[in-house]
Design a protein around this motif. Structure first.
Motif, short mmCIF file in Angstrom:
data_model
loop_
_atom_site.label_atom_id
_atom_site.label_comp_id
_atom_site.label_asym_id
_atom_site.label_seq_id
_atom_site.Cartn_x
_atom_site.Cartn_y
_atom_site.Cartn_z
N TYR A 111 -1.19 4.72 -8.35
CA TYR A 111 -0.67 4.87 -9.15
C TYR A 111 -0.57 4.30 -10.65
O TYR A 111 -1.32 5.23 -11.46
CB TYR A 111 0.64 5.79 -9.04
N LEU A 112 -0.37 4.03 -10.53
CA LEU A 112 -0.79 2.78 -11.72
C LEU A 112 -1.84 2.67 -12.67
O LEU A 112 -2.07 2.83 -13.40
CB LEU A 112 -0.05 1.66 -12.73
N LEU A 113 -3.00 2.44 -11.20
CA LEU A 113 -4.09 1.71 -11.77
C LEU A 113 -4.78 2.86 -11.92
O LEU A 113 -6.09 2.85 -13.05
CB LEU A 113 -4.74 0.78 -10.66
N ALA A 114 -4.50 3.97 -12.01
CA ALA A 114 -5.46 5.32 -11.86
C ALA A 114 -4.76 6.06 -13.77
O ALA A 114 -5.19 6.74 -13.66
CB ALA A 114 -4.80 6.52 -10.31
N ALA A 115 -3.54 5.88 -13.78
CA ALA A 115 -3.50 6.45 -14.67
C ALA A 115 -2.19 5.30 -15.78
O ALA A 115 -1.33 5.06 -16.43
CB ALA A 115 -1.45 7.02 -14.50
N ARG A 116 -2.81 3.83 -15.92
CA ARG A 116 -3.09 3.50 -16.46
C ARG A 116 -2.57 3.40 -17.98
O ARG A 116 -2.12 2.95 -18.89
CB ARG A 116 -3.76 1.68 -16.83
N GLU A 117 -3.61 4.31 -19.06
CA GLU A 117 -3.41 4.83 -19.91
C GLU A 117 -2.46 5.68 -20.71
O GLU A 117 -2.39 6.58 -19.81
CB GLU A 117 -4.83 6.14 -20.22
N ALA A 152 9.47 -2.28 -12.71
CA ALA A 152 8.03 -2.69 -13.38
C ALA A 152 7.07 -1.34 -13.86
O ALA A 152 6.19 -1.02 -14.88
CB ALA A 152 7.72 -3.87 -13.09
N VAL A 153 7.18 -0.53 -13.01
CA VAL A 153 6.01 0.62 -12.76
C VAL A 153 6.87 1.40 -13.62
O VAL A 153 6.36 2.26 -14.70
CB VAL A 153 6.65 1.05 -10.84
N LEU A 154 8.64 1.49 -14.00
CA LEU A 154 9.10 2.56 -14.84
C LEU A 154 8.30 2.46 -15.75
O LEU A 154 8.22 3.40 -17.35
CB LEU A 154 10.72 2.55 -14.18
N LEU A 155 8.57 1.35 -16.28
CA LEU A 155 8.48 0.74 -17.60
C LEU A 155 6.66 0.56 -17.96
O LEU A 155 6.71 0.99 -19.33
CB LEU A 155 9.40 -0.49 -18.06
N ALA A 156 6.30 0.62 -16.97
CA ALA A 156 4.54 0.98 -17.21
C ALA A 156 4.59 1.92 -16.81
O ALA A 156 3.38 2.46 -18.81
CB ALA A 156 4.09 0.25 -16.42
N ARG A 157 5.10 2.64 -17.96
CA ARG A 157 4.92 4.83 -17.87
C ARG A 157 5.76 4.73 -19.07
O ARG A 157 5.85 6.28 -19.71
CB ARG A 157 4.63 5.34 -16.50
N SER A 158 6.42 4.21 -19.28
CA SER A 158 7.29 5.12 -20.16
C SER A 158 6.83 4.28 -21.74
O SER A 158 7.62 5.08 -22.93
CB SER A 158 8.88 3.20 -20.61
N PHE A 225 -0.80 -6.94 -20.85
CA PHE A 225 0.03 -6.69 -19.76
C PHE A 225 0.04 -5.98 -19.01
O PHE A 225 0.28 -5.96 -17.75
CB PHE A 225 1.22 -6.05 -21.09
N ASP A 226 -0.15 -4.75 -19.45
CA ASP A 226 -0.60 -3.99 -18.72
C ASP A 226 -1.30 -4.08 -17.06
O ASP A 226 -1.32 -3.95 -15.57
CB ASP A 226 -1.31 -2.47 -18.48
N LEU A 227 -2.37 -4.22 -17.29
CA LEU A 227 -3.41 -4.83 -16.00
C LEU A 227 -2.92 -6.25 -15.48
O LEU A 227 -2.89 -6.15 -13.96
CB LEU A 227 -4.89 -5.85 -16.36
N LEU A 228 -1.93 -6.58 -16.13
CA LEU A 228 -1.12 -8.27 -14.95
C LEU A 228 -0.01 -7.22 -13.95
O LEU A 228 0.11 -7.95 -13.25
CB LEU A 228 -0.82 -8.82 -16.32
N THR A 229 0.44 -6.41 -15.07
CA THR A 229 1.57 -5.43 -14.21
C THR A 229 0.82 -5.07 -13.11
O THR A 229 1.36 -4.80 -11.81
CB THR A 229 2.14 -4.81 -15.01
N ILE A 230 -0.10 -4.49 -13.44
CA ILE A 230 -0.88 -3.53 -11.89
C ILE A 230 -0.79 -4.60 -11.19
O ILE A 230 -1.22 -4.52 -9.45
CB ILE A 230 -1.28 -2.79 -12.52
N GLY A 231 -1.69 -5.85 -11.18
CA GLY A 231 -1.95 -6.92 -10.05
C GLY A 231 -1.37 -7.49 -9.38
O GLY A 231 -1.17 -7.59 -8.60
#
Length: 246
Positions: A111-117, A152-158, A225-231
């Motif tokens: 999900y994060l990978l598909a909606a990372r922006e 981590a997922v929540l904050l990536a979308r915050s 940072f987002d790419l590392l989180t997703i990975g």
């Protein structure tokens, strides 16, 4: 000596990753402890203690960037999650928990990978969603040691800055791991571990690793940072499923 060196190297690398992206240190260090022959209950308890202590410097360094309201909601939400986790471990087979957690984490990573922006005008995350995330973290921490994934997922979308995300995660884990340890102690699942030269060496290595990771995090832009989180989220999901398979 081999145990000290291998454990210290593992602690340094695991907590360097934790300092860099704010989570996954306990997840990465747990297999090292098990490889060194530390019994699982003791490994979990030791990992929690190391995570708490190594987070404290990050809390101090990033205290001005903490979103107090969001972090408080995360911590409050984790309490019922921890309680539910204690009950769940007694009625649901561990294998089933690992499979369910692996699927959920892998789906979160995709999900994060598909909606990372995240749009510039992103409204952030709601209080109910934050509380639910805290509950999921508490539940997963007790059952599978994957408590870092939900926040981590929540904050990536915050839409929060890198420093704020690191600050919130540091405070949340410092407090949340204390609550988890307390729950394990109350239920008789935690072991009081003696302070030895070996565990002290691991702790020192973890502190140094966390400091190195935190210093490197200051050089990361939001995209990296987002790419590392997703990975790491995807790796955690795959790791959980592989662990369940074997």
């Amino acid at each position: 000596m081999v145990t000290l060196v291998v454990g210290a190297a593992g602690a340094f690398l695991a907590y360097a990753v934790g300092g860099l992206v704010g989570f996954a240190s306990s997840l990465l260090f747990l297999p090292v402890l098990l490889l060194l022959g530390v019994p699982l209950p003791e490994a979990v308890a030791l990992n929690l203690v190391l995570a708490i202590v190594t987070r404290l410097p990050s809390v101090v360094a990033l205290r001005a960037d903490v979103d107090v309201r969001r972090t408080a909601v995360l911590v409050a939400g984790s309490v019922p999650g921890i309680a539910l986790g204690v009950v769940t471990t007694r009625v649901v087979p561990q294998h089933a928990l690992e499979v369910a957690a692996g699927v959920l984490v892998l789906a979160s990573g995709l999900y994060l990978l598909a909606a990372r922006e995240v749009p510039a005008d992103h409204p952030g995350v709601s209080v109910p969603a934050t509380a639910l995330t805290g509950a999921c973290s508490g539940l997963m921490g007790i059952t599978t040691s994957l408590n870092g994934i939900p926040p981590a997922v929540l904050l990536a979308r915050s839409g929060a800055t890198v420093r704020t995300r690191l600050a919130d995660l540091s405070v949340f884990f410092a407090v949340g791991n204390c609550l988890t340890l307390a729950a394990l102690a109350v239920t008789g699942s935690a072991f009081v571990l003696p302070v030895t030269a070996t565990t002290a060496g691991w702790l020192l290595a973890g502190l140094v690793g966390n400091a190195v990771g935190l210093a490197l995090a200051g050089r990361l832009d939001a995209r990296r940072f987002d790419l590392l989180t997703i990975g790491l989220v995807l790796l955690s999901g795959v790791g959980a499923l592989v662990g369940a398979a074997f």
